[in-house]
Design an enzyme around this catalytic site. Structure first.
Site, PDB file in Angstrom:
ATOM      1  N   CYS A   8      16.732  30.150  69.049  1.00  0.00           N
ATOM      2  CA  CYS A   8      15.638  29.177  69.149  1.00  0.00           C
ATOM      3  C   CYS A   8      15.682  28.093  68.077  1.00  0.00           C
ATOM      4  O   CYS A   8      15.732  26.905  68.375  1.00  0.00           O
ATOM      5  CB  CYS A   8      14.294  29.897  69.094  1.00  0.00           C
ATOM      6  N   HIS A  37       8.881  26.092  65.057  1.00  0.00           N
ATOM      7  CA  HIS A  37      10.006  26.957  64.702  1.00  0.00           C
ATOM      8  C   HIS A  37      11.034  26.302  63.811  1.00  0.00           C
ATOM      9  O   HIS A  37      12.202  26.709  63.776  1.00  0.00           O
ATOM     10  CB  HIS A  37      10.668  27.512  65.966  1.00  0.00           C
ATOM     11  N   ASP A  89      15.434  25.901  75.719  1.00  0.00           N
ATOM     12  CA  ASP A  89      16.025  25.810  74.382  1.00  0.00           C
ATOM     13  C   ASP A  89      17.397  26.447  74.288  1.00  0.00           C
ATOM     14  O   ASP A  89      18.298  25.908  73.681  1.00  0.00           O
ATOM     15  CB  ASP A  89      15.077  26.380  73.315  1.00  0.00           C
TER      16      ASP A  89
END
Length: 302
Positions: free
Chosen positions: A63, A126, A273
């Site tokens: 990710c 993230h 992603d």
């Protein structure tokens, strides 16, 4: 597109940009790629009316690195996100990892700001959870979402539940103010994220601002969730329920662009992603015969 050209005086208003980024969603999960249940009519229509990029590959099978590469346009080995251990700047799952996106990296919303864009991130960031890595310090004007995925629940002692932010203010935590039921899979997060997107588009259109919306929701990341109206509606189990809710949400976003008469001046990209995460498949999905997926594949429809 050149930011200098877009921002030049006397030129038409730059096109709006919507980047709809899914989390661990495989390309084989969509009807347009042969998924037999055909439960994604809005995305299939989007593909039919737009363009398919079947060879658009993610830069990393994880990710954080893939998101950093997408927003910087630079390979993970160059932008500092390239592994999952605590020695690299990767902002990966353990909350003890304190790295994040370096100040030296130039992100897409920072470039677009020079052309007069207003930018918002909805969902998962993230790229670092400490204040110096906050998305509003890296080009975004607004944020509603979390620095990480909806992992948990935690004990709130040794490790707290992951927070949810509106801009700089923490407005709650997953499993507390934003409940997720592991047993049933029910969570209203996708509907909340959808409303954030719709409200942002309406506000920017009313103000006549070109906008960049980065809609980075995480419903297809384990533990998979969906809101109550979608639970139990898919032939593919809970994972399919989540995909159906995403498809419905994308349809509502596209309809709003049509209603506001800005669809001809808006680029809409839909992608994932880093492709399917098979870890959630045995418990949260049902297998149907469909084309083989790869962890590195990515879908993109403008």
């Amino acid at each position: 597109m050149s930011v200098a050209v877009l921002g030049a005086s006397g030129t038409p208003q730059p096109p709006n940009i919507l980047l709809l980024l899914m989390d661990d969603m495989g390309w084989g999960d969509l009807g347009v790629y042969g998924e037999p249940s055909r439960e994604t009519p809005n995305l299939d229509r989007m593909a039919a009316e737009g363009m398919l990029f079947p060879n658009f590959y993610t830069a990393n099978p994880l990710c954080s690195p893939s998101r950093a590469a997408l927003l910087t346009g630079r390979l993970p080995i160059r932008n500092g996100f390239y592994t999952t251990n605590g020695q690299a700047r990767n902002a990966y799952t353990p909350q003890e990892v304190v790295g994040g996106i370096p100040d030296t990296e130039l992100l897409l919303p920072e470039l677009l700001k020079g052309a007069g864009y207003v930018s918002k991130i909805v969902g998962k960031w993230h790229l670092g959870h400490r204040p110096r890595f906050h998305p509003l310090k890296h080009g975004f004007d607004e944020w509603f979402g979390s620095p990480n995925c909806h992992f948990g629940p935690y004990d709130n002692r040794a490790r707290p539940n992951i927070p949810v932010y509106r801009d700089w203010e923490m407005v709650g935590r997953f499993y507390e103010e934003f409940p997720i039921n592991h047993k049933t899979g029910e969570a209203n997060l996708t509907q909340i994220y959808l409303q954030e997107a719709l409200d942002f588009i309406k506000r920017q259109q009313a103000a006549q601002h070109p906008f960049f919306l980065y809609w980075a929701i995480d419903a297809t990341h384990a533990p998979v969730y969906a809101s109550k109206p979608f639970l139990g509606t898919s032939q593919r189990g809970r994972y399919g329920d989540a995909v159906r809710e995403i498809d419905d949400s994308v349809g509502k976003i596209l309809n709003l662009l049509q209603d506001l008469r800005i669809v001809e001046n808006t680029f809409v990209f839909f992608t994932s992603d880093n492709g399917a995460a098979l870890i959630s498949a045995p418990k949260e999905g049902k297998y149907l015969e469909c084309p083989q997926t790869t962890l590195h594949s990515r879908i993109l429809f403008p």
